[in-house]
Design an enzyme around this catalytic site. Sequence first.
Site, PDB file in Angstrom:
ATOM      1  CE1 TYR A 174      -1.275  -0.839   4.766  1.00 12.33           C
ATOM      2  CE2 TYR A 174       0.773   0.305   4.403  1.00 12.33           C
ATOM      3  CZ  TYR A 174      -0.111  -0.306   5.250  1.00 12.33           C
ATOM      4  OH  TYR A 174       0.180  -0.393   6.580  1.00 12.33           O
ATOM      5  CD  GLU A 175      -0.792   4.896   1.778  1.00 13.20           C
ATOM      6  OE1 GLU A 175      -0.883   5.778   0.920  1.00 13.20           O
ATOM      7  OE2 GLU A 175      -1.741   4.528   2.477  1.00 13.20           O
ATOM      8  N   GLY A 176       1.389   2.894  -2.693  1.00  9.60           N
ATOM      9  CA  GLY A 176       2.274   2.739  -3.842  1.00  9.60           C
ATOM     10  C   GLY A 176       3.177   1.554  -3.606  1.00  9.60           C
TER      11      GLY A 176
END
Length: 567
Positions: free
Chosen positions: A425-427
């Site tokens: 997550y978050e890229g």
Amino acid sequence: MPYRAPVTDYQFLFRHVAGFDQIAGTEKFSEASDDVVDAILTEAGKMCEEVMSPLQRPGDLEPARLENGVVRTSPGYSEGWKAISEGGWIGMSGDPEYGGMGLPMTVTTAVNEMMSAACLSLQLAPLMSQGQIEAMEHHASDAIKELFLPKLMSGEWSGTMNLTEPQAGSDVGALSSKAVDNGDGSYSVTGQKIYISWGDNDFASNVCHLVLARLPDGVPGTKGISLFIVPKHLPDDNGEAGVANSLKVVSLEHKMGLHGSPTCVMQFDGAKGWLVGKEHGGMAAMFTMMNNARLGVGGQGVGVAEGAYQHALAYALERKQGKTPSGTIVDHADVRRMLMSMKADVFASRAILLNCAAAIDMQTATGDAEWAARAAFLTPIAKAFGTETGMRVAETGVQVHGGMGFIEETGAAQFYRDVRVTAIYEGTNGIQAMDLVARKMMDGGEAAAKLLDEIEDHAERARATVPELAGPVWEATETLREATEWLVAQGDLNERFAGAVPYLQAFARVLGGHYHLVAAMADPAGPREKLARFYINALLPEHAGLLAQAQNGSADVYGLTIDELVA
């Protein structure tokens, strides 16, 4: 051994590795003296040890659940949130005008990492609020700030971010959520969002959602997206949580780990919200939150690595197996190798994390473009290497436990299950690496070159006292410089992308060697020099193989056709 907050490590890093004196020397952060920071770290560490750490296993064994449309949190989480809120740990870096402490991000990063080590599932909740606070401080109107920020910073309300949809993951521009102007300054938001961490809870009186959606005149792709603040309960005339908004939690995801953290599918049915930032400027506003979260997620990885290391070390000190001087497995060479690797990588990843946070603080305090470039360059490395370290150390922790590591009752496996998502997550870490070799090198590699110059200059000075450590760091840096120049010379971005992940890992390895060398210089013949020797001799050499991969190009990656992959 219960979790012990590594406050002395943070103090050492602040004073000798992260250059905190430079931050405290600015006008903006002049009140962040050593005494103040030490007191904050000590208090936060105590809260993590006494309140949050005991919640680690209960959250895993008794997950959050959805009852009649309301999320019921794991045992003790409400008390944990209260301790976090009352301690002021949510608004640490927030604007004092709205109830924040105004502390440097470096301090916030250290405290967040401690909370992650103690109980990652619960720490996700304040992290989401912190990201929302920063996005609103930069982009929201004064009226929205005055209404939402004090309650978010106090913990009376909590925050989330809503990006992902079933058909729009990393490709955020493919979202289908819509927003319509109500003509009174508010908007009606409709759509479904998935993977929403802490989309609901039973300890905050309101949950505030930052939601990406498209206005009717929004063009396709990311340029047509706007950002809205959509609360679970609409504020009444007194600014308190009032009537329910038109949104709900549809379901909770059944996850590999982080069972104490509810990950929600959210449905918005004409829910009332307000624009944050400019129309069609949602991505710029959301990236403020995401960059904050990327640093925070890197810290989550480092925190879990610390927790997993302490857990494995405690087991190794007690487990009797074979004949050793101590009578326990801690003296077996391979066990010692694993523990040393874990400890050395925790230090390296923590140093990268804090130096990234320090660059952000210097950018904030000075507005200097070079600090901004340094912060931007280090962010994907801090996120990816921090989370890779979390996964690697947690997995090694299971191995230290041997067969007992595969038994859930020991708690060793939970660290790995919980941390695994941080690389996603978050890229994803692949996206972080692609960002590093593309957007972060649009300057022709200037930011990278300046960082490498500093590392080589320090290594040259270190030759006078520890040449056997300084030499390998200088040589690795020069090899990294050559690989960086090769990448910059590739006009076809796919040639860069094919080796982006090993390049990022190699850069992190060299940074780790540099920070270990700095630590060794500050602690001659002491434990930190000994740890630096292990890292530089045993782990730093990995950079060579990684850089060979990084410069291999894309031909071999696409060597098999799709049919051959399937065959």
